[in-house]
Design a protein around this motif. Sequence first.
Motif, PDB file in Angstrom:
ATOM      1  N   GLU A   1       0.811  -1.210   0.000  1.00  0.00           N
ATOM      2  CA  GLU A   1       0.000   0.000   0.000  1.00  0.00           C
ATOM      3  C   GLU A   1       0.851   1.268   0.000  1.00  0.00           C
ATOM      4  OE1 GLU A   1      -3.016   0.064   3.008  1.00  0.00           O
ATOM      5  OE2 GLU A   1      -3.507  -2.050   2.747  1.00  0.00           O
TER       6      GLU A   1
ATOM      7  N   ARG B   1      -0.334   4.578   8.110  1.00  0.00           N
ATOM      8  CA  ARG B   1      -1.168   3.479   7.641  1.00  0.00           C
ATOM      9  C   ARG B   1      -1.630   2.609   8.811  1.00  0.00           C
ATOM     10  NH1 ARG B   1      -2.186  -2.110   7.870  1.00  0.00           N
ATOM     11  NH2 ARG B   1      -3.275  -2.683   5.956  1.00  0.00           N
TER      12      ARG B   1
ATOM     13  N   CYS C   1      -4.353  -5.788  -5.941  1.00  0.00           N
ATOM     14  CA  CYS C   1      -4.386  -4.331  -6.170  1.00  0.00           C
ATOM     15  C   CYS C   1      -4.139  -3.973  -7.631  1.00  0.00           C
ATOM     16  CB  CYS C   1      -3.363  -3.633  -5.280  1.00  0.00           C
ATOM     17  SG  CYS C   1      -1.645  -3.931  -5.728  1.00  0.00           S
TER      18      CYS C   1
END
Length: 411
Positions: free
Chosen positions: A117, A286, A142
Amino acid sequence: MALINEHYLKLTKNYLFADIAKKVNAFKVSHPKSNVISLGIGDVTRPLCPAVIEAMHKAVDEMATKDGFHGYGPEQGYQFLREAIVKNDFLPRGIHIDPSEVFINDGAKSDTGNIGELVRWDNSVGVTDPVYPVYVDSNVMCGRAGSLIDGKWSNVTYIPCLEENNFVPQIPDHRVDIIYLCYPNNPTGTVISREELRKWVNYALKNDTLIFYDAAYEAYIQDENVPHSIYEIKGARKVAIEFHSYSKTAGFTGIRCGYTIVPKELTASSMDGNERYPLNPMWYRRQCTKFNGTSYISQRAAEAIYTPEGKEQVKAVIDYYMGNAKIMRETLTKLGLKVYGGENAPYLWVKTPEGSDSWKFFEQMLYGAQVVCTPGVGFGPSGEGFVRLTSFGNREDCEEALQRLSSWIKG
């Protein structure tokens, strides 16, 4: 209307080990009296060591009092565990890690799957082949992996680790944005020398490549010349994130705890190349958004393995599993099979006889000896023709499985 993330539809229907479980269950239904022994899935079997149990009981007692109760903890992990990690896992090896670079997780699998990410979806990816499936599947999810063509993903560079090259991955002849390395390796059980690891760090420094280094099995290293951490290599702090787990080190598969190191000097570039951004604060942001931290009880349990008693007890468990590996390696070799790994890792990489494909040999072993392995092709194209065995079973089951395999192969 809500639209599906179509990248999930690209994934194979089941995770590798779910497919194995399905086939084993089908065998058990048709052979209800058979006692199947699994040497396939890498779950541990030894009980938690006394130091860990004592620490968990103490933590539970604390939680039962007003003054000792702990609610939400720090997302990055409690300071007591992060300091213990720095003091015991890195300083003795001459590696200087600040506690603020340590992020406690609920096992390395989560962070190796989520770390992507931090970078753009269109970065190119390189993996050693065969490879732990999570590295590839998380990138498929993703959209970073591209399209599946003839068993390979179009945006993934596969770096073959073959019998012919002693399972040593060769440096790519082109630039790759992200490289996944795992040593000691899952599934092959092989290790990487300091000289070879230095080549990867130098490649990353030259090409502005980010290395995701999975060191989940470093506690099993027996050879003092084999590096336990990529940070033993000069310059690695500028290019690498490292993942650790207590799952196989201390039997925490059911407790869930590990940690990730994100050095402060590690950066990634903006799209135009004009800015560099540190990844440490980004990962912290995050985690604060998506992770409420590992439980206090689990972290106290992890802290206990760094006590003198804990270290001794954990080493005894690792020695037990490596004893299994030694017995397995010697027995299978005597049976005429080619066996790799099992010397610095709890995994053995066994070549199938007579060129048999992995799934066929899996089924032959299951029906012929009632022993479960993991088909090598499930770890990638270069895994075809091999199966993975683990040494995490009970000694009695391990010895019984080997007796069955001996009778089956000789028969």
